[in-house]
Motif scaffolding. Structure first.
Motif, short mmCIF file in Angstrom:
data_model
loop_
_atom_site.label_atom_id
_atom_site.label_comp_id
_atom_site.label_asym_id
_atom_site.label_seq_id
_atom_site.Cartn_x
_atom_site.Cartn_y
_atom_site.Cartn_z
N HIS A 147 54.12 25.42 37.02
CA HIS A 147 53.61 24.91 35.74
C HIS A 147 52.48 25.80 35.24
N GLN A 148 51.69 26.33 36.18
CA GLN A 148 50.66 27.31 35.85
C GLN A 148 50.31 28.10 37.10
N TYR A 149 49.87 29.33 36.89
CA TYR A 149 49.38 30.11 38.02
C TYR A 149 48.42 31.17 37.54
N GLU A 150 47.55 31.60 38.46
CA GLU A 150 46.60 32.67 38.16
C GLU A 150 46.29 33.43 39.44
N VAL A 151 45.95 34.70 39.26
CA VAL A 151 45.53 35.56 40.37
C VAL A 151 44.17 36.14 40.01
N SER A 152 43.22 35.93 40.92
CA SER A 152 41.87 36.42 40.64
C SER A 152 41.12 36.60 41.94
N GLY A 153 40.45 37.75 42.08
CA GLY A 153 39.58 37.99 43.23
C GLY A 153 40.30 37.95 44.55
N GLY A 154 41.53 38.42 44.58
CA GLY A 154 42.29 38.44 45.83
C GLY A 154 42.90 37.11 46.22
N GLU A 155 42.90 36.14 45.29
CA GLU A 155 43.50 34.84 45.55
C GLU A 155 44.51 34.51 44.45
N GLU A 156 45.52 33.75 44.83
CA GLU A 156 46.50 33.26 43.87
C GLU A 156 46.56 31.74 43.95
N HIS A 157 46.68 31.10 42.78
CA HIS A 157 46.82 29.66 42.71
C HIS A 157 48.02 29.32 41.84
N GLN A 158 48.90 28.44 42.35
CA GLN A 158 50.05 27.97 41.61
C GLN A 158 50.07 26.45 41.62
N ILE A 159 50.55 25.86 40.54
CA ILE A 159 50.75 24.41 40.46
C ILE A 159 52.18 24.16 40.01
N PHE A 160 52.92 23.35 40.78
CA PHE A 160 54.30 23.00 40.45
C PHE A 160 54.38 21.49 40.22
N ALA A 161 55.09 21.11 39.18
CA ALA A 161 55.44 19.71 38.97
C ALA A 161 56.87 19.53 39.48
N ILE A 162 57.05 18.78 40.55
CA ILE A 162 58.38 18.59 41.14
C ILE A 162 58.96 17.31 40.54
N ILE A 163 59.57 17.46 39.36
CA ILE A 163 59.96 16.34 38.53
C ILE A 163 60.93 15.42 39.26
N GLY A 164 60.66 14.14 39.20
CA GLY A 164 61.56 13.14 39.75
C GLY A 164 61.30 12.78 41.20
N THR A 165 60.32 13.42 41.82
CA THR A 165 60.05 13.14 43.23
C THR A 165 58.74 12.40 43.46
N GLY A 166 57.92 12.33 42.43
CA GLY A 166 56.61 11.72 42.57
C GLY A 166 55.58 12.67 43.14
N LEU A 167 55.95 13.95 43.26
CA LEU A 167 55.06 14.93 43.89
C LEU A 167 54.67 16.04 42.94
N ALA A 168 53.49 16.56 43.15
CA ALA A 168 53.08 17.84 42.60
C ALA A 168 52.71 18.73 43.78
N LEU A 169 52.80 20.02 43.56
CA LEU A 169 52.55 20.98 44.64
C LEU A 169 51.52 21.99 44.19
N ASP A 170 50.47 22.14 44.99
CA ASP A 170 49.47 23.19 44.77
C ASP A 170 49.65 24.24 45.86
N VAL A 171 49.77 25.49 45.45
CA VAL A 171 49.92 26.59 46.39
C VAL A 171 48.74 27.55 46.22
N THR A 172 48.13 27.93 47.34
CA THR A 172 47.05 28.91 47.33
C THR A 172 47.40 30.04 48.29
N ARG A 173 47.21 31.27 47.82
CA ARG A 173 47.40 32.45 48.68
C ARG A 173 46.13 33.27 48.65
N ILE A 174 45.63 33.61 49.83
CA ILE A 174 44.40 34.40 49.93
C ILE A 174 44.73 35.66 50.73
N GLY A 175 44.57 36.80 50.09
CA GLY A 175 44.85 38.07 50.74
C GLY A 175 43.71 38.52 51.63
N GLY A 176 44.02 39.46 52.52
CA GLY A 176 43.02 39.99 53.44
C GLY A 176 43.72 40.63 54.62
#
Length: 708
Positions: free
Chosen positions: A96-125
């Motif tokens: 639904h939205q995502y951004e990459v900044s300062g070596g980190e990535e953030h994603q947000i997914f709306a998993i329609i029909g399941t009652g769930l949303a998903l937040d994903v974070t990736r941190i490089g290093g």
């Protein structure tokens, strides 16, 4: 003016070209990247999904599938997945939205029909840390019964050279909170990519995109599952439900990094337990060293607590699931308790003689020994499906009867019947499977034009005739064996890596020496050396062998070179064998599971050999014993306690394929599901699995390996 290049120089030039191309692709990448040790993670511009893991020391290695693979699309990009809940099921793919900044990535997914949303974070290093958080965004309880994440490792066979230089063998341990994945370069060179779960659990894995084509060269998309309860609730010791109240979350976090070798990766997995072995003979214990509580999941597993952990035993043969528990933390795996080799061979001989001899047929056909449905005793004989024919891999059964009889392993009550069955099988083979030139066809129902159509069958037939000679001392057997190998040579046998070619040639040559037929023995040995020379010159450019590349191409290659070294003493054969041994060992993983430890990856035999016609990882598959055979045949200077222990573990793992009554399975399809069909089960056809026992018995007879 240019000089003629050697094979090694040509290979170096080709390798440099590939590295240059790979480097240009990386440096020219227009998207965003996250740091990963001495490399980076390339992110898809549209979705932010990782599309490549690049290691600067090995830039030509493709650890992930890419868009050049026709069956891989953005629907299976890394980090995509699916959820099944009490409210419904859905996939997630584009955030639904995502951004990459300062070596980190953030994603947000709306998993329609399941009652769930998903937040994903990736941190490089130095390590890439990925965190998945599924949130209940409703005002009611949500029960999760299916949760899988796509991890599209590049585990496929696009040809030997390309596989060795670009692809990875992916070893998965879905052990609850003790879970990891190790992607090993197929040539055994360069950094491995390792994934280790640090929070949450992976309780199973599945394979997708597998049954849409009848290819044996692709493993499919690997999906790591927090739970597969919706499709296969009993797999991997039982799949959990995850209950989330409004506002609650479930978190799964793992780290990915580069590792110089298998051991450095294992050192980083924070293993909560150590096992003395994953398999043992009934009456012997498996000891577990752990601070956790050991609990039996499977009935019949006896757990006795000790000051340092637990001792495991069982009174009956089989695989047993167990759990390692510490509060909310829960890991799981399985151990195997098996009968002795002697008892197992007797069980199989008894079952074969009672259930697998095709005595209902007319004339010589009644001597055939065939595949059998162990649920009802029905014979499977189908001339239109080669792997259900009355020849080819079924040759394992008469070899088993004759070899076990020759070694004195069979009970008195079976000996006469076994020899009669072997004698009748020889009559059947000469009437239906072998023509006057020594050429072989795969089954009696095939047309005469099929004689000589498959080189794989030749060494197996030679093994039978050699064993039959040891019982009868009928020189006709040796003449037939020699005729078969002579004919195989005429139709290209020296340029084909037939399984057991080196071993069956060596065994026959020894018999010929004992008969005073040194010229014939020398001819066989010269062919082994000529074949070794041919394949050394090819380097990594191995030809197609029914599959573009696989473990049972590499193992016969290493065996061939080892035998050429035994014959000549020339160091180039040993050096070539040791280099290719690394290719072979890449197929084997170190998972602490009795079906997996040391067992080579193989993922098509359930389709070709089983009743269920099901693709998917087969663990253990009997040809994994070819790796054990190679390890047992290494020169003493290159054998060690570790290589012997690995060979023993592989031989023992394959005991899982036999029932207590001597029945058997040709394929245990291991993933929890394959393309949505519940698996983690044994196919009910007893077919070709007895090569495992045959190889083990020959290793004992030739004093290369101790008896069980």
């Amino acid at each position: 003016m240019s000089a003629t290049l050697t094979v090694a120089q040509q290979a170096a030039i080709e390798r440099s070209k590939m590295e240059a191309q790979a480097a240009s692709l990386v440096t020219g990448y227009a998207g965003t990247a996250l740091k990963l040790g001495n490399g980076r993670v390339l992110l898809d511009q549209a979705t932010g999904a990782p599309v490549a893991f690049v290691n600067d020391d090995n830039p030509q290695r493709h650890y992930l599938l890419d868009d050049s693979v026709s069956w891989h699309t953005s629907d299976q990009y890394w980090g995509s997945g699916y959820a099944i809940t009490s409210l419904g099921g859905a996939q997630w793919n584009k955030p639904h939205q995502y951004e990459v900044s300062g070596g980190e990535e953030h994603q947000i997914f709306a998993i329609i029909g399941t009652g769930l949303a998903l937040d994903v974070t990736r941190i490089g290093g130095e390590r890439l840390v990925e965190r998945y958080e599924w949130r209940n965004v409703t005002n009611q309880t949500v029960v999760i019964t299916g949760l899988g994440i796509q991890t599209p490792f590049n585990d496929r066979y696009p040809g030997a050279s390309k596989s060795l230089h670009e692809c990875v063998n992916t070893h998965i341990f879905a052990g609850g909170d003790w879970s990891w994945v190790l992607a090993k370069p197929m040539n055994g060179q360069g950094n491995c990519l390792g994934l280790v779960v640090r929070e949450g659990a992976i309780n199973a894995y599945s394979i997708q995109s597998r049954n849409q084509v009848t290819y044996s060269d692709i493993r499919g998309h690997i999906v790591l599952q927090v739970t597969d309860r919706a499709i296969n609730p009993d797999s991997f010791g039982g799949q959990p439900s995850i209950v989330l109240e409004p506002g609650e979350s479930y978190v799964l976090s793992w780290e990915l990094g580069w590792y110089a070798d298998e051991q450095s990766f294992l050192n980083d997995t924070d293993a909560p337990a150590a096992f003395s072995s994953m398999s043992a003979t009934i009456g012997q214990p498996v000891t577990v060293t752990t601070d956790r509580t050991v609990e039996a999941i499977s009935a019949g597993l006896i757990v006795q607590k000790t000051p340092t952990g637990a001792t495991l035993t069982a009174d009956h043969a089989g695989t047993y699931q167990l759990a390692l528990v510490d509060g909310d933390a829960r890991a799981h795996t399985e151990v195997l308790f098996h009968k002795s080799l002697r008892d197992t061979v007797n069980d199989r001989a008894r079952y074969i003689l009672k259930h697998q001899v095709a005595s209902e047929r007319e004339g010589a056909l009644a001597g055939a020994i065939v595949a059998t449905d162990v649920r009802n005793g029905l014979h499977f004989i189908d001339a239109s499906w080669n792997d259900w024919s009355d020849g080819s891999e079924r040759i394992a059964m008469p070899v088993l009867l004759q070899r076990s009889l020759n070694l004195g392993l069979l009970d008195e009550s079976l000996r006469e019947l076994a020899q009669q069955a072997a004698d009748h099988w020889r009559d059947f083979a000469e009437a239906e499977l072998i023509d006057g030139t020594g050429a072989i066809r795969r089954g009696s129902g095939l047309p005469k034009s099929e004689f000589g159509g498959r080189l794989y069958d030749c060494p197996w037939m030679v093994s039978f005739y050699t064993e039959h000679y040891h019982a009868t001392h009928d020189e006709h057997d040796i003449d037939m064996a020699l005729k078969i190998l002579d004919r195989a040579a005429e139709i290209g046998g020296e340029h084909f890596l037939s399984i057991e070619f080196a071993e069956s040639s060596a065994a026959l040559a020894r018999v010929l020496d004992g008969m005073g037929r040194s010229e014939d023995a020398g001819r066989l040995r010269s062919r082994v050396v000529a074949s070794a020379d041919y394949f050394l010159k090819l380097g990594s450019n191995l030809p197609y062998h029914e599959v573009s590349y696989e473990q049972s191409i590499t193992a016969p290659l290493v065996s061939l070179l080892l035998e050429a070294h035994r014959i000549t003493g020339r160091v180039e054969y040993l050096d070539g064998a040791l280099e290719r041994l690394q290719w072979l060992l890449s197929f084997s993983g170190p998972q602490p599971d009795s079906r997996l430890y040391g067992v080579s990856i193989r993922h098509w035999d359930g389709y070709w050999f089983g009743i269920n016609r099901q693709f998917g990882d087969v663990f253990p598959h009997y040809w994994s014993t070819l790796t054990a055979e190679v390890l047992a045949r290494l020169p003493q200077s290159h054998r060690s306690k570790e290589t012997d222990a690995l060979a023993k573990a592989i031989f023992e793992a394959n005991m899982a394929n036999y029932g207590e009554d001597g029945s058997a399975t040709c394929a245990y399809v291991f993933p929890s599901n394959v393309d949505g069909r519940a698996m983690h089960q044994a196919d009910p056809l007893a077919n070709d699995q007895d090569w495992h026992l045959n190889i083990w018995m020959r290793m004992i007879a030739e004093e290369d390996f101790p008896a069980a």
